[in-house]
Scaffold this motif. Sequence first.
Motif, PDB file in Angstrom:
ATOM      1  N   SER A 354       0.817  -1.211   0.000  1.00  0.00           N
ATOM      2  CA  SER A 354       0.000   0.000   0.000  1.00  0.00           C
ATOM      3  C   SER A 354       0.853   1.264   0.000  1.00  0.00           C
ATOM      4  O   SER A 354       0.569   2.222  -0.719  1.00  0.00           O
ATOM      5  N   SER A 355       1.909   1.258   0.792  1.00  0.00           N
ATOM      6  CA  SER A 355       2.790   2.432   0.880  1.00  0.00           C
ATOM      7  C   SER A 355       3.455   2.723  -0.462  1.00  0.00           C
ATOM      8  O   SER A 355       3.541   3.880  -0.888  1.00  0.00           O
ATOM      9  N   GLU A 358       1.034   4.114  -3.094  1.00  0.00           N
ATOM     10  CA  GLU A 358       0.804   5.541  -2.902  1.00  0.00           C
ATOM     11  C   GLU A 358       2.026   6.358  -3.328  1.00  0.00           C
ATOM     12  O   GLU A 358       1.897   7.418  -3.948  1.00  0.00           O
ATOM     13  N   LYS A 359       3.196   5.847  -3.036  1.00  0.00           N
ATOM     14  CA  LYS A 359       4.427   6.557  -3.388  1.00  0.00           C
ATOM     15  C   LYS A 359       4.522   6.788  -4.887  1.00  0.00           C
ATOM     16  O   LYS A 359       4.946   7.862  -5.345  1.00  0.00           O
ATOM     17  N   ASP A 361       1.970   6.767  -6.958  1.00  0.00           N
ATOM     18  CA  ASP A 361       0.696   7.261  -7.497  1.00  0.00           C
ATOM     19  C   ASP A 361       0.090   6.285  -8.500  1.00  0.00           C
ATOM     20  O   ASP A 361      -0.397   6.672  -9.566  1.00  0.00           O
ATOM     21  N   MET A 366      -4.170   1.144  -6.568  1.00  0.00           N
ATOM     22  CA  MET A 366      -4.776   1.655  -5.343  1.00  0.00           C
ATOM     23  C   MET A 366      -6.252   1.292  -5.282  1.00  0.00           C
ATOM     24  O   MET A 366      -6.776   0.912  -4.223  1.00  0.00           O
ATOM     25  N   ASP A 370      -8.032  -1.056  -2.507  1.00  0.00           N
ATOM     26  CA  ASP A 370      -9.177  -0.550  -1.738  1.00  0.00           C
ATOM     27  C   ASP A 370     -10.292  -1.592  -1.694  1.00  0.00           C
ATOM     28  O   ASP A 370     -10.839  -1.909  -0.630  1.00  0.00           O
ATOM     29  N   THR A 403      -1.520   3.506   6.164  1.00  0.00           N
ATOM     30  CA  THR A 403      -0.685   3.667   4.971  1.00  0.00           C
ATOM     31  C   THR A 403      -1.235   4.712   4.013  1.00  0.00           C
ATOM     32  O   THR A 403      -0.530   5.140   3.100  1.00  0.00           O
ATOM     33  N   ASN A 404      -2.490   5.136   4.223  1.00  0.00           N
ATOM     34  CA  ASN A 404      -3.121   5.991   3.224  1.00  0.00           C
ATOM     35  C   ASN A 404      -4.260   6.773   3.869  1.00  0.00           C
ATOM     36  O   ASN A 404      -5.098   6.199   4.563  1.00  0.00           O
ATOM     37  N   LYS A 406      -6.870   8.175   2.535  1.00  0.00           N
ATOM     38  CA  LYS A 406      -8.181   7.754   2.040  1.00  0.00           C
ATOM     39  C   LYS A 406      -8.668   6.511   2.776  1.00  0.00           C
ATOM     40  O   LYS A 406      -9.830   6.434   3.197  1.00  0.00           O
ATOM     41  N   TYR A 407      -7.779   5.538   2.943  1.00  0.00           N
ATOM     42  CA  TYR A 407      -8.148   4.315   3.651  1.00  0.00           C
ATOM     43  C   TYR A 407      -8.467   4.621   5.119  1.00  0.00           C
ATOM     44  O   TYR A 407      -9.435   4.109   5.675  1.00  0.00           O
TER      45      TYR A 407
END
Length: 631
Positions: A354-355, A358-359, A361, A366, A370, A403-404, A406-407
């Motif tokens: 997950s990290s 996101e890194k 994009d 993602m 989700d 990690t995010n 949004k999550y």
Amino acid sequence: MADSTTITCVKHIETYVDSASSKSPSQQDASLDALAKLLMNDMITLELLVREMEMYLTTTDNVIRARGILLLAELLTRISSKTLENNTIHSLIGFFADRLSDWRALRGALVGCLALMRRKSGTGAISGSDANAVAQSFMQNIQVQSLGQHDRKLCFEILECLIDSYPDTVLPMEEEFVYVICEAIDDEKDPQCLLITFHLVEILAKLYPESSSSLASYAEDLFNILGSYFPIHFTHPKGDDDVKREELSRALMLAFASTPLFEPFAIPLLLEKLSSSLPSAKIESLKYLKSTHNIYTHSGVRGLQILASFPGNFLPVSKSTFKDILVEFISVIIIKFNNASIWRSVLNALVEISSLIEKYDDFEKMASFDVIVVERMLALLSSDDLSMPFSLKVEAISTIGMTNLKYMLKIVQELDTAISASLLKYWLDGNSNSAEHAMLLLECYVDKVLPWFQNTKDTDNVPMHFALKIWDEIEDNTLFCDSLNEKKLLETTMNGMKHAVASSSKFIPLMVDGLAILSEDVQNRDIVYNLLLVLSGILTDKNGQEVIVENAYPVIMCLNKLVFYQHMMLVRETAIQCLTAMSDLPYARVYRFRPEVLQALSRALDDPKRSVRQEAVRCRQAWASISSRSL
């Protein structure tokens, strides 16, 4: 009749055995079938047949002897369903085991041993001691890789049969037996033989457990042999009976995954092949990593994690492959939680994936993460399924959420709902599990969620919302103080309120107003006291002090009034303690309120309760001394 049958029997024996005769292979096969039919129909006995064949079985003519032994062996293969006496079985297996040293007649000896070893117990089978005799003779006399393809295949089938059917016999042989198998399979190239050798390694690993020093000693040697075939690549013939590449690949994969002892050697190889320019090598590596991750624990999980985390531009992993990895991982989280080591490895892998998503994009990945991971975990938290410990549910969902943003915002909503549901269920029916769940959720909020939001920009509304949520729970449940018998739940709830307020300066004015309103009604005295304890806790917290400083005036005015609260001595005492703590705040922010505080304290010195008067003296001294502090 017997003489005629005997004559016919001898004739068929001679037809098969005599290589100098003009008989064709088809005629020899016909004689073999005829002899088998005579035996099956009890037209002749096996004992009679062996007597008639004695000359051919013992002659010094290598060719004749080899044909004679092969004939007897082939007949035993064809009459495998015919019941034989134990003495006969014992004599025959002894003969063929001895013949394993006769390299001229080895084919027949191998076929004979295999035919007798494969017999079922209901029709007469060899004993453990007979199997031991075969194994010992095999290890002493046979160099498998010096033989032709057909004989090598027979050798591998004998080794396979020994492990499958006589494990108790070969188990004590330990290192000697493992060594023989290593030597036998090394450098094998024939596809049909390879299919058996891969299975040999698989069942050998099951025969000797991970803790066995025998297998551990040869783990690297065995894997080096296996690894030399990865990835499987050969063009098989068109014949229906030939081994296909897919069959070999699956057999090799099962061998890779047969024991954790292969982990230190397999994972580097598989990860190396992921960077291959050949798409087939990458696909095979992925398939093997997925197959072995439950066996190889940390490294296997790490391999899938690395693959799933690669940005799409650098590794052509399909969408479906990425989703398969996530599905595999989430199934471990939900189902295989009893294995703590694997469970935490997978959880950490999901966090890392997950990290990195996101890194880089990688919005497509993602979205998949989700749906497959986050939504599944949210559903699990609200589920009544008790198979997975609730503490692990909370740990998994909060860890992944961090990690995010949004999550985490999604998870916060679910946590709020779960906290309310657990508290309500406890207040309504006193369910102890509900109380435990509420405490776990509140502790998660305090220990993980709130600290995470403190380090995240523009998220001040989250702790404020949580504080208001707790406040609503307290206000809406009038039985809160009476029915909540477990002190720990009360303390945990108020601790959650304290940390939420300390994280949100917007809530302090609301809390002060609430204290002012609640203090008007004597029935609210317990709530007033508990909220005052929350304020006291905030004053002892570094982050909380910063929030108080921003709202120093309304807080001091509220505390000055509570110094005279008539309905509970503990409220007056705690209010004064809070004022004492506020004297340590920055001089410039509190000095101007000194007169109002000292005036209130002068009246508290006449309080009927000695403990209140003592706190008032200490507080008065603290505020009197702040005039001596420099700016």
